[in-house]
Design a protein around this motif. Structure first.
Motif, PDB file in Angstrom:
ATOM      1  N   THR A 182     -11.922 -28.636 -47.500  1.00  0.00           N
ATOM      2  CA  THR A 182     -10.619 -27.936 -47.069  1.00  0.00           C
ATOM      3  C   THR A 182      -9.375 -28.693 -47.322  1.00  0.00           C
ATOM      4  O   THR A 182      -9.256 -29.684 -47.029  1.00  0.00           O
ATOM      5  CB  THR A 182     -10.754 -27.612 -45.452  1.00  0.00           C
TER       6      THR A 182
ATOM      7  N   SER B 106      -5.522 -29.268 -46.736  1.00  0.00           N
ATOM      8  CA  SER B 106      -4.770 -28.950 -45.759  1.00  0.00           C
ATOM      9  C   SER B 106      -3.280 -29.182 -46.325  1.00  0.00           C
ATOM     10  O   SER B 106      -2.840 -30.198 -46.948  1.00  0.00           O
ATOM     11  CB  SER B 106      -4.594 -29.794 -44.604  1.00  0.00           C
TER      12      SER B 106
ATOM     13  N   THR C 129       1.142 -28.574 -46.043  1.00  0.00           N
ATOM     14  CA  THR C 129       2.229 -28.425 -44.951  1.00  0.00           C
ATOM     15  C   THR C 129       3.249 -27.761 -45.620  1.00  0.00           C
ATOM     16  O   THR C 129       3.653 -28.535 -46.571  1.00  0.00           O
ATOM     17  CB  THR C 129       2.340 -29.324 -43.953  1.00  0.00           C
TER      18      THR C 129
ATOM     19  N   THR D 215       1.426 -25.209 -41.521  1.00  0.00           N
ATOM     20  CA  THR D 215       0.255 -25.881 -41.993  1.00  0.00           C
ATOM     21  C   THR D 215      -0.761 -24.743 -42.190  1.00  0.00           C
ATOM     22  O   THR D 215      -1.133 -23.819 -41.607  1.00  0.00           O
ATOM     23  CB  THR D 215      -0.163 -27.063 -41.002  1.00  0.00           C
TER      24      THR D 215
ATOM     25  N   ALA E  93      -4.641 -24.154 -43.972  1.00  0.00           N
ATOM     26  CA  ALA E  93      -6.072 -24.728 -44.397  1.00  0.00           C
ATOM     27  C   ALA E  93      -6.529 -23.853 -45.387  1.00  0.00           C
ATOM     28  O   ALA E  93      -6.859 -22.584 -45.241  1.00  0.00           O
ATOM     29  CB  ALA E  93      -7.060 -24.822 -43.415  1.00  0.00           C
TER      30      ALA E  93
END
Length: 258
Positions: free
Chosen positions: A215, A217, A219, A252, A254
């Motif tokens: 995954t 991440s 932002t 954010t 994922a």
């Protein structure tokens, strides 16, 4: 009125050295003192003139004639309403000009074009110049405008812009023309604040095996509510893409990848 100006005034700090050299070189012999003093005075004069030249000494002759260059920002960041306000300002200024005054108009965006050469007259006329508008090169406009000033006139440059140059060194160019005796005035044009978004953080696992799922991440920050497309590239290949909504502040997401 004649005013002395210097483009490199800090070099004037070297002038006291002339007196120091004069002290070191003053004649001590009784014989030929007259010729020695004359030679010393000439040397000091030559050194002084060299220092004044390096400091960029120049005389500015003021007069009743005023030469004005208007620089109008017509880039995409300035709304049409504000561009019309800027041109109306130029028209009003021309109408109030004195009989001996002259004015020029430069329109600029990514490039700068002379819409009106330096001339007398109180009417602006129809606008014919069409600069490229996808960028804002204020430095180029300042340099072009400075080249339009005639000799022997009081000089003034009026910049009508939203103050958002994207090309060049506008502040440095403005300081340079000001140092050469040009009065620089700014009329700030209002522009709607556009929503801005940018990636502020990207986090991925330190170690991965081949073909292992993980995954990513991401932002993203935004200045206001805005719709965006989040795209992850692997070289030239799109690995993931999704439509996202960004709220003001950090957002954010994922993203599963392989």
């Amino acid at each position: 009125m004649i005013e002395m100006t210097f483009t490199q005034p800090f070099l004037l700090l070297l002038l006291p050295l002339v007196a120091y050299f004069a002290y070191l070189g003053h004649p001590v012999s009784r014989y030929g003192r007259g010729r020695a003093w004359v030679a010393l005075a000439l040397r000091c004069l030559i050194v002084t003139l060299i220092l004044l030249s390096l400091a960029g000494m120049q005389s500015v002759h003021g007069g009743d004639e005023l030469a004005v260059v208007f620089l109008v920002d017509v880039s995409d960041s300035v709304s049409e309403a504000e561009q019309e306000r800027a041109l109306a300002f130029v028209e009003e200024s021309l109408a109030a000009a004195g009989p001996d005054d002259r004015a020029a108009l430069v329109l600029f965006g990514a490039d700068a074009l002379v819409e009106r050469p330096m001339m007398s007259g109180r009417e602006l006329g129809e606008i014919a110049s069409i600069p490229h508008t996808h960028q804002t090169d204020l430095e180029g406009a300042i340099r072009l405008g400075a080249a339009l000033f005639p000799a022997g006139s009081a000089r003034r440059m009026v910049i009508l812009s939203d103050g958002r140059p994207t090309l060049g060194q506008a502040e440095q160019a403005a300081r340079l023309v000001y140092a050469h005796g040009v009065q620089v005035d700014v009329v700030l044009l209002g522009a709607p604040l556009l929503a801005e978004a940018w990636l502020s953080e990207l986090t991925a696992p330190d170690r991965l095996h081949q073909d292992e799922e993980f995954t990513l991440s991401v932002t993203a920050r935004a200045t206001s509510d805005v719709e965006a497309v989040l795209t992850v590239l692997t070289g030239d290949t799109v690995a993931a893409q999704e439509q996202v909504h960004l709220n003001p502040g950090p957002n954010t997401f994922a993203i599963p990848l392989t």
